[in-house]
Write a protein that holds these residues in place. Structure first.
Motif, PDB file in Angstrom:
ATOM      1  N   CYS A   7      -6.804  13.467 -10.464  1.00 45.66           N
ATOM      2  CA  CYS A   7      -6.990  12.300 -11.342  1.00 45.66           C
ATOM      3  C   CYS A   7      -6.285  12.485 -12.676  1.00 45.66           C
ATOM      4  CB  CYS A   7      -8.475  12.015 -11.535  1.00 45.66           C
ATOM      5  SG  CYS A   7      -9.261  11.334 -10.053  1.00 45.66           S
ATOM      6  N   GLU A   8      -6.341  13.693 -13.229  1.00 44.12           N
ATOM      7  CA  GLU A   8      -5.639  13.956 -14.486  1.00 44.12           C
ATOM      8  C   GLU A   8      -4.135  13.787 -14.309  1.00 44.12           C
ATOM      9  OE1 GLU A   8      -7.013  17.847 -15.681  1.00 44.12           O
ATOM     10  OE2 GLU A   8      -8.818  17.026 -16.614  1.00 44.12           O
ATOM     11  N   VAL A  13       0.975  10.778 -15.052  1.00 41.76           N
ATOM     12  CA  VAL A  13       2.194  10.238 -14.444  1.00 41.76           C
ATOM     13  C   VAL A  13       2.263   8.726 -14.637  1.00 41.76           C
ATOM     14  CG1 VAL A  13       3.406   9.891 -12.256  1.00 41.76           C
ATOM     15  CG2 VAL A  13       2.448  12.133 -12.801  1.00 41.76           C
ATOM     16  N   ALA A  14       1.171   8.032 -14.369  1.00 43.88           N
ATOM     17  CA  ALA A  14       1.159   6.571 -14.511  1.00 43.88           C
ATOM     18  C   ALA A  14       1.361   6.149 -15.959  1.00 43.88           C
ATOM     19  CB  ALA A  14      -0.141   5.998 -13.963  1.00 43.88           C
ATOM     20  N   SER A  15       0.770   6.869 -16.898  1.00 47.69           N
ATOM     21  CA  SER A  15       0.926   6.490 -18.302  1.00 47.69           C
ATOM     22  C   SER A  15       2.380   6.662 -18.753  1.00 47.69           C
ATOM     23  CB  SER A  15      -0.034   7.265 -19.202  1.00 47.69           C
ATOM     24  OG  SER A  15       0.261   8.641 -19.205  1.00 47.69           O
ATOM     25  N   ILE A  16       3.035   7.721 -18.317  1.00 47.77           N
ATOM     26  CA  ILE A  16       4.440   7.936 -18.692  1.00 47.77           C
ATOM     27  C   ILE A  16       5.327   6.864 -18.055  1.00 47.77           C
ATOM     28  CG2 ILE A  16       6.407   9.495 -18.348  1.00 47.77           C
ATOM     29  CD1 ILE A  16       4.357  11.811 -18.797  1.00 47.77           C
ATOM     30  N   GLU A  34      -7.770   4.703  -9.490  1.00 50.85           N
ATOM     31  CA  GLU A  34      -8.337   4.261 -10.765  1.00 50.85           C
ATOM     32  C   GLU A  34      -7.737   5.040 -11.934  1.00 50.85           C
ATOM     33  OE1 GLU A  34     -12.616   3.420 -12.953  1.00 50.85           O
ATOM     34  OE2 GLU A  34     -12.593   4.136 -10.882  1.00 50.85           O
ATOM     35  N   ALA A  35      -7.539   6.332 -11.745  1.00 48.51           N
ATOM     36  CA  ALA A  35      -6.941   7.147 -12.803  1.00 48.51           C
ATOM     37  C   ALA A  35      -5.526   6.661 -13.121  1.00 48.51           C
ATOM     38  CB  ALA A  35      -6.929   8.616 -12.392  1.00 48.51           C
ATOM     39  N   ALA A  36      -4.758   6.330 -12.092  1.00 55.02           N
ATOM     40  CA  ALA A  36      -3.403   5.815 -12.306  1.00 55.02           C
ATOM     41  C   ALA A  36      -3.451   4.463 -13.015  1.00 55.02           C
ATOM     42  CB  ALA A  36      -2.666   5.699 -10.975  1.00 55.02           C
ATOM     43  N   ALA A  47      -0.691  -2.461 -14.021  1.00 51.05           N
ATOM     44  CA  ALA A  47      -1.261  -1.770 -12.864  1.00 51.05           C
ATOM     45  C   ALA A  47      -1.647  -2.827 -11.831  1.00 51.05           C
ATOM     46  CB  ALA A  47      -2.487  -0.962 -13.266  1.00 51.05           C
ATOM     47  N   ILE A  48      -0.990  -2.779 -10.682  1.00 50.09           N
ATOM     48  CA  ILE A  48      -1.232  -3.733  -9.604  1.00 50.09           C
ATOM     49  C   ILE A  48      -2.014  -3.032  -8.508  1.00 50.09           C
ATOM     50  CG2 ILE A  48      -0.144  -5.223  -7.870  1.00 50.09           C
ATOM     51  CD1 ILE A  48       2.368  -5.171  -9.804  1.00 50.09           C
TER      52      ILE A  48
END
Length: 143
Positions: A7-8, A13-16, A34-36, A47-48
């Motif tokens: 999750c971390e 990765v998603a935030s970058i 959910e974390a992504a 976020a889709i």
């Protein structure tokens, strides 16, 4: 669902990627998905979530767009087909099916902390390597 390290990594990765303007497509539920979505949302990105159910009951709260499909796990094909490249962090059989479809459709598949490795997928040693590979892929596809 995904453990803490998964999750971390998904959040980072998603935030970058989202901060670089890349929309995140995921299954829209809990755990790594959910974390992504949270990472993308907190970075001001999109976020889709492509949901297996006919309604929004299983959607996580960080999705910008939640698409209830009513087609169950077949939605994994929509996730794989919509991606420029696939990023799989951890994951169970649903993730394995997404990776397999991505490889079948000749899409780059990058993994981290996977339980099941598929021939053709690139397994990163850490989040830095994973992000580097994904960004290289996106830049090459944009040219």
């Amino acid at each position: 669902d995904g453990g803490i390290r998964e999750c971390e990594a998904a959040h980072l990765v998603a935030s970058i990627l989202a901060s670089a303007g890349v929309p995140i497509v995921c299954g829209g539920r809990g755990g790594v998905m959910e974390a992504a979505a949270r990472g993308a949302s907190e970075a001001g990105g999109i976020a889709i979530g492509i949901l297996p159910d006919e309604d929004l009951s299983g959607a996580n709260r960080y999705l910008t767009v939640a698409l209830p499909t009513g087609i169950g796990e077949m939605r994994n094909a929509l996730i794989a087909r919509s991606a420029i490249c696939l990023v799989a962090i951890g994951g169970g059989m649903g993730t394995v099916s997404e990776k397999a479809l991505g490889l079948k459709w000749r899409k780059p598949v990058f993994t981290l902390y996977e339980d099941t490795q598929l021939a053709g997928a690139r397994s990163a040693q850490d989040t830095s390597q994973l992000i580097e590979w994904v960004l290289q892929c996106l830049v090459s596809k944009a040219q």
